[in-house]
Scaffold this motif. Structure first.
Motif, PDB file in Angstrom:
ATOM      1  N   GLY A 199      -0.730 -10.578  -9.446  1.00 21.87           N
ATOM      2  CA  GLY A 199      -0.895 -10.897 -10.865  1.00 21.87           C
ATOM      3  C   GLY A 199      -0.704  -9.630 -11.669  1.00 21.87           C
ATOM      4  N   VAL A 200       0.035  -9.722 -12.770  1.00 19.99           N
ATOM      5  CA  VAL A 200       0.308  -8.531 -13.575  1.00 19.99           C
ATOM      6  C   VAL A 200      -0.125  -8.770 -15.016  1.00 19.99           C
ATOM      7  N   VAL A 201      -0.910  -7.845 -15.535  1.00 21.07           N
ATOM      8  CA  VAL A 201      -1.256  -7.858 -16.958  1.00 21.07           C
ATOM      9  C   VAL A 201      -0.572  -6.661 -17.587  1.00 21.07           C
ATOM     10  N   THR A 202       0.359  -6.928 -18.503  1.00 17.52           N
ATOM     11  CA  THR A 202       1.043  -5.818 -19.168  1.00 17.52           C
ATOM     12  C   THR A 202       0.273  -5.441 -20.434  1.00 17.52           C
ATOM     13  N   GLN A 203       0.599  -4.274 -20.969  1.00 14.45           N
ATOM     14  CA  GLN A 203      -0.078  -3.810 -22.183  1.00 14.45           C
ATOM     15  C   GLN A 203       0.127  -4.737 -23.354  1.00 14.45           C
ATOM     16  N   ASP A 204       1.338  -5.261 -23.433  1.00  9.32           N
ATOM     17  CA  ASP A 204       1.685  -6.120 -24.545  1.00  9.32           C
ATOM     18  C   ASP A 204       1.335  -7.556 -24.159  1.00  9.32           C
ATOM     19  N   SER A 205       0.187  -8.044 -24.646  1.00  6.80           N
ATOM     20  CA  SER A 205      -0.209  -9.401 -24.258  1.00  6.80           C
ATOM     21  C   SER A 205       0.474 -10.414 -25.180  1.00  6.80           C
ATOM     22  N   ARG A 262      -4.006 -15.414 -17.786  1.00  3.71           N
ATOM     23  CA  ARG A 262      -2.647 -15.775 -17.338  1.00  3.71           C
ATOM     24  C   ARG A 262      -2.329 -15.121 -15.988  1.00  3.71           C
ATOM     25  N   ALA A 263      -2.751 -13.887 -15.825  1.00  7.00           N
ATOM     26  CA  ALA A 263      -2.480 -13.189 -14.562  1.00  7.00           C
ATOM     27  C   ALA A 263      -3.313 -13.754 -13.415  1.00  7.00           C
ATOM     28  N   LEU A 279      -4.220  -7.645  -8.210  1.00  7.43           N
ATOM     29  CA  LEU A 279      -4.109  -7.652  -9.668  1.00  7.43           C
ATOM     30  C   LEU A 279      -3.683  -6.263 -10.129  1.00  7.43           C
ATOM     31  N   ILE A 280      -2.585  -6.225 -10.869  1.00  5.42           N
ATOM     32  CA  ILE A 280      -2.133  -4.974 -11.488  1.00  5.42           C
ATOM     33  C   ILE A 280      -2.365  -5.107 -12.985  1.00  5.42           C
ATOM     34  N   LEU A 281      -3.133  -4.186 -13.510  1.00  3.92           N
ATOM     35  CA  LEU A 281      -3.514  -4.302 -14.905  1.00  3.92           C
ATOM     36  C   LEU A 281      -3.109  -3.035 -15.644  1.00  3.92           C
ATOM     37  N   ASP A 282      -2.221  -3.201 -16.603  1.00  2.21           N
ATOM     38  CA  ASP A 282      -1.860  -2.057 -17.453  1.00  2.21           C
ATOM     39  C   ASP A 282      -2.679  -2.224 -18.721  1.00  2.21           C
ATOM     40  N   GLU A 283      -3.717  -1.433 -18.784  1.00  2.00           N
ATOM     41  CA  GLU A 283      -4.706  -1.622 -19.829  1.00  2.00           C
ATOM     42  C   GLU A 283      -4.122  -1.344 -21.219  1.00  2.00           C
TER      43      GLU A 283
END
Ligand code: ADP
Length: 259
Positions: free
Chosen positions: A94-100, A166-167, A175-179
């Motif tokens: 799961g990837v959370v990018t900075q731009d949600s 979503r991720a 989980l990869i999270l780009d805060e």
């Protein structure tokens, strides 16, 4: 090369290893990632910090194979990810990018975006872990409330929590999270911190950290500079011995909100 294998990758439950991983963007004279070695145990939360341009995003992009190392390899539970079926790899990252980003659609559609067929239960469980349930249920229409593209009706913190949900919707093992660096109000700050903690339960979490709260709660912190690993350790260890880390905590990491 994208030597895509057909061996399905079993659900991650043991370790992720980066072995002498290098990456150079096409045409670049310098490598963006240089001989990185890293071993992460299943369930561990590793924060990645470093100055702008130090290679954090590039390093993380190689795990779901958005980028392919020019040399070295990455293994998940001992399986070289360049040799496994890409779908079975990506499904568990799961990837959370900075731009949600938000799509023009309902809350449910926004959370399940990109995940294929998911049930209402999966959407709601993901939202619960992301600490998004209470604000969603206060919206007129709740799960069917329409979010305009760009998400103007949501606060920055709410968008970040939708992006975390979503991720999580496919229950990824990694989980990869780009805060996000954007400022949010104090209440959202606390909710996001709690959401990140809950999102990381029972999975391996790699977080490109921009907030003090996230380095303080990580099991270990990896410090990158100019594509190389400078140090890895806990917050207290690094404060003591790593000059670059100490500087980042003063200049780059967003201070924690009192709560
Ligand atoms: P960070 O996430 O730590 O800010 P990046 O991984 O984005 O660092 O960037 C590492 C290095 O790679 C930087 O020198 C950056 O300029 C370069 N870089 C990043 N993306 C690209 C790209 N798409 N093409 C060429 N160079 C890139």
């Amino acid at each position: 090369s994208q030597g895509d294998g057909d061996m399905p990758l079993p659900r991650h439950c043991d370790s992720i290893t980066f072995e002498q991983v290098c990456y150079a963007y096409p045409g670049a004279s310098e490598q963006a990632v240089r001989s990185v070695d890293l071993q992460v145990q299943f369930g561990e939360h590793v924060a990645i910090v470093g100055p702008n341009g130090s290679g954090k995003t590039t390093l993380m992009s190689m795990l779901p194979r958005l980028l392919v190392p020019v040399s070295g390899r990455i293994c998940v539970d001992g399986f070289d990810i360049s040799k496994v079926d890409l779908k079975t790899l990506r499904r568990q990252v799961g990837v959370v990018t900075q731009d949600s980003f938000m799509i023009n659609g309902t809350v449910t559609e926004n959370i399940s975006f990109g995940a294929g067929d998911v049930t209402a239960d999966q959407v709601q469980e993901a939202a619960r872990l992301a600490h998004a349930t209470s604000f969603i249920e206060e919206m007129p229409g709740q799960w069917d409330a329409v979010i305009a593209e760009g998400g103007a009706s949501l606060s920055g913190g709410q968008k970040q929590r939708i992006a975390i949900a979503r991720a999580l919707v496919r229950n990824p093992a990694i989980l990869i999270l780009d805060e996000a660096t954007s400022q949010v109000d104090a209440e959202s700050e606390v909710s996001i911190r709690d959401a990140i903690q809950d999102a990381g339960v029972d999975r391996t979490m790699l977080i490109i950290a921009h907030r003090m709260a996230s380095v303080m709660t990580a099991d270990r912190i990896l410090v990158l500079d100019e594509g190389s690993v400078v140090d890895i350790g806990t917050h207290d260890e690094l404060l003591e011995r790593c000059e670059i880390y100490a500087r980042l905590t003063r200049t780059q990491l967003v201070p924690a909100t009192e709560s």
